[in-house]
Design an enzyme around this catalytic site. Structure first.
Site, PDB file in Angstrom:
ATOM      1  N   ASN A 165       0.789  -1.229   0.000  1.00  0.00           N
ATOM      2  CA  ASN A 165       0.000   0.000   0.000  1.00  0.00           C
ATOM      3  C   ASN A 165       0.829   1.292   0.000  1.00  0.00           C
ATOM      4  O   ASN A 165       0.455   2.268  -0.619  1.00  0.00           O
ATOM      5  CB  ASN A 165      -0.930   0.005   1.213  1.00  0.00           C
ATOM      6  CG  ASN A 165      -1.731   1.278   1.343  1.00  0.00           C
ATOM      7  OD1 ASN A 165      -2.551   1.587   0.494  1.00  0.00           O
ATOM      8  ND2 ASN A 165      -1.464   2.044   2.393  1.00  0.00           N
TER       9      ASN A 165
ATOM     10  N   ASP B  72      -0.759  -6.608   4.705  1.00  0.00           N
ATOM     11  CA  ASP B  72      -1.083  -5.392   5.460  1.00  0.00           C
ATOM     12  C   ASP B  72      -2.031  -4.484   4.667  1.00  0.00           C
ATOM     13  O   ASP B  72      -2.025  -4.484   3.431  1.00  0.00           O
ATOM     14  CB  ASP B  72       0.239  -4.650   5.744  1.00  0.00           C
ATOM     15  CG  ASP B  72       0.058  -3.445   6.643  1.00  0.00           C
ATOM     16  OD1 ASP B  72      -0.359  -3.629   7.793  1.00  0.00           O
ATOM     17  OD2 ASP B  72       0.333  -2.313   6.181  1.00  0.00           O
TER      18      ASP B  72
ATOM     19  N   HIS C 201      -7.110  -0.753   1.699  1.00  0.00           N
ATOM     20  CA  HIS C 201      -6.635   0.522   1.168  1.00  0.00           C
ATOM     21  C   HIS C 201      -6.030   0.378  -0.235  1.00  0.00           C
ATOM     22  O   HIS C 201      -5.478   1.332  -0.774  1.00  0.00           O
ATOM     23  CB  HIS C 201      -5.625   1.141   2.130  1.00  0.00           C
ATOM     24  CG  HIS C 201      -6.194   1.355   3.495  1.00  0.00           C
ATOM     25  ND1 HIS C 201      -7.144   2.321   3.743  1.00  0.00           N
ATOM     26  CD2 HIS C 201      -6.001   0.704   4.657  1.00  0.00           C
ATOM     27  CE1 HIS C 201      -7.500   2.256   5.024  1.00  0.00           C
ATOM     28  NE2 HIS C 201      -6.830   1.281   5.590  1.00  0.00           N
TER      29      HIS C 201
ATOM     30  N   GLU D 205      -5.312  -8.360   6.256  1.00  0.00           N
ATOM     31  CA  GLU D 205      -5.765  -7.450   7.309  1.00  0.00           C
ATOM     32  C   GLU D 205      -6.681  -6.407   6.666  1.00  0.00           C
ATOM     33  O   GLU D 205      -6.217  -5.417   6.107  1.00  0.00           O
ATOM     34  CB  GLU D 205      -4.563  -6.769   7.985  1.00  0.00           C
ATOM     35  CG  GLU D 205      -4.980  -5.815   9.086  1.00  0.00           C
ATOM     36  CD  GLU D 205      -4.301  -4.439   9.000  1.00  0.00           C
ATOM     37  OE1 GLU D 205      -4.349  -3.704  10.002  1.00  0.00           O
ATOM     38  OE2 GLU D 205      -3.747  -4.100   7.932  1.00  0.00           O
TER      39      GLU D 205
END
Length: 562
Positions: free
Chosen positions: A171, A281, A285, A324
């Site tokens: 990200n 992670d 997003h 996540e």
């Protein structure tokens, strides 16, 4: 005289016969042993017992690598490097720490090279000790160790039957500091800041100020940043890196867009080392098709590694990805709601998502929790999974923050259907309230090895986690099986897992009375069945539909005597 000689000659003959007989008996016993080996337990990701640790906060295996890149500025409390490293994790694997805890997979925070400078996010100066601030995805940060250290860790873990999950970030890069320049405009956006109310303002934005966001949605070809090329040249590996990228893009036909460079760099760790999975992670997003791309290349790399290292392959499990998706809860089933759009991340390469819901369920009755999770995992989430947790590195409202319910925490986490995530120090009641800290730093103190060495209550808690963890690791039925209540009072339940010819059946009793207790197993284990309570280390036989135990424990973990 002749009689005496006959007697004297016959004594050694008699002794010799006895020796031969004993050897034959021993050989027969050995053959029997060899004929009945212990049943091999298959590893099932849906019921895995995963240990999650901060690489920098677990164990310092090599004090010589504690300071690098001039990272000597004073930081806020628990916001600098503390010395934990890859070697420290490997040491604990070798010592059997994880095996004794029933852990069969380890996830540790990212170990790629972090930004060199410190930055202040409003909580005091912070270095990238946590691993989520990448500067160069192709290098291991020397504070954590070397590529050779990582290779040794994976080999050592595999030799103990433990899988390795790398924590990966697609990200964002690390923040901008005096020592760390921003990546080019065609690689990252530096605004706007995420608002988390729509799909667009959750994906096309920066998580926090000064955290450049990779343009993962872009398919436009970009050049490598000059700073990265200069770094590789100085390190003497420029041509190697460029040649490998050429081969990757030639093979895949992908455009040289930002996400594909990073996907190549991340999957190299699978191709080179044979890591078993990724914990991904900040999933929500990033536009979801990027995760499908990552999974496709990760799977390809894993299969290639298996072909090259057939003697080192643990089993036929495919590459595993757990995501996540912040605030995803098991009750949502397959979809995550952005407000204006729903996304099924399981359709984009994820076998499992981290479940943020268990901590709010944890004080409900055991049966309420277990029944709910078993039902959802075998209906809405069939063939997928969740990773349950009660404490973590960035959840400011963990279950039992004061650590007053360590036994309850273990029972809920390790006996709830789904995979379990033991956060380092859950098993030793490591304090989550550290004086002088701000924000999530309070959750990230160094592992409390001294308490485990010296405090009897900590040792007792640890023993409880070990017993439950080992039972869970030995029985896929606990995490991946179907749940059924057998008796309300005292509370007794069963779990059953069937996969092809493999069948696993267990019974567990909780909140049992101390002293003599009767556990109802009728309809699950027949009369005359021999069972072993691994908690009290007692063998019992089913009679009249029940088993009788007499001890001071309020828990029983019953398995079939093989």
């Amino acid at each position: 005289m002749k009689k005496l000689l006959v007697v004297l000659f016959s004594i050694p003959l008699f002794i010799g016969c006895r020796k031969v007989q004993k050897q034959q008996e021993a050989t027969q016993a050995q053959v029997v042993e060899e004929e009945a080996p212990k049943k091999e337990v298959p590893f099932v990701w849906e019921g895995a017992n995963i240990y999650f640790l901060l690489t920098d906060r677990f164990n310092n295996g090599n004090p010589n690598n504690d300071v690098n890149f001039g990272r000597t500025e004073e930081t806020a409390v628990l916001r600098g490097f503390e010395g934990g490293d890859i070697e420290g994790i490997t040491q604990k694997i070798k010592e059997g720490y994880f095996t004794d805890l029933g852990i069969n997979a380890i996830w540790f925070t990212p170990v790629v090279e972090q930004i060199h400078g410190a930055t202040d996010e409003g909580t005091g100066k912070t270095y990238g000790y946590h691993g989520y601030w990448a500067k160069d995805w192709t290098s291991i940060d020397p504070n954590f160790g070397t590529r050779k250290d990582l290779e040794e860790l994976v080999k050592t873990a595999h030799s103990k039957g433990i899988r390795i999950l790398l924590d990966v970030v697609l990200n964002h890069t690390g923040p901008v500091t005096e020592k760390d320049h921003v990546w080019p405009d065609d690689w990252v956006r530096t605004g706007p800041k995420c608002e988390f109310t729509t799909y667009e303002n959750t994906t096309a934005c920066t998580l926090v100020e000064n955290l450049p966001d990779i343009l993962t949605e872009s398919d436009v070809a970009v050049e490598l940043p000059d700073a990265l090329l200069a770094k590789w040249k100085e390190e003497g590996r420029l041509s190697k890196e460029l040649d490998e990228l050429q081969l990757f893009f030639d093979r895949t036909g992908y455009p040289r867009a930002p996400r594909y460079y990073i996907i190549k760099w991340l999957t190299d760790y699978i191709n080179d080392l044979g890591v078993d999975g990724f914990r991904v992670d900040t999933v929500k997003h990033v536009n979801e098709n990027a995760w499908a791309d990552l999974h496709k290349e990760a799977n390809y790399a894993f299969e290639m590694w298996k072909k090259k290292h057939q003697d080192k392959v643990l089993d036929d499990n495919p590459f595993y990805m757990v995501g996540e998706v912040y605030n995803y809860g098991i009750s949502g089933g397959r979809e995550f709601n952005f407000g204006d759009k729903k996304v099924d991340f399981f359709d984009y390469g994820f076998k499992s998502l981290i479940n943020f819901e268990l901590k709010s369920d944890a004080d409900k009755s055991y049966e309420t929790i277990f029944k709910k999770y078993s039902k959802l995992l075998h209906t809405k989430l069939k063939d997928k999974g969740v990773l349950n947790y009660l404490t973590s590195h960035d959840d400011g409202a963990p279950y039992d923050k004061d650590r007053t319910k360590p036994y309850r925490t273990a029972n809920v986490l390790l006996l709830t259907p789904g995979a379990s995530q033991v956060y380092y120090g859950d098993e030793t009641s490591r304090s989550l309230i550290i004086e002088g800290t701000q924000g999530d730093a309070t959750l990230r103190s160094f592992m409390n090895w001294e308490d485990l060495d010296s405090l009897p209550e900590t040792q007792k808690i640890h023993k409880h986690w070990q017993k439950l963890g080992q039972f869970r690791a030995n029985h896929p039925a606990i995490g991946a099986g179907k749940h059924k209540r057998l008796a309300k009072s005292p509370y007794v339940f069963s779990r059953t897992y069937v996969n092809g010819e493999y069948r696993d059946k267990v019974v567990v009793g909780l909140d049992l009375p101390k002293g003599k207790k009767s556990l109802w197993v009728k309809g699950f284990f027949g009369d005359g069945t021999k069972l072993y309570d691994t908690y009290s280390e007692t063998e019992v036989t089913v009679a009249n539909g029940k088993v009788i135990l007499e001890n001071d424990f309020d828990i029983a973990l019953l398995e079939l005597v093989e």
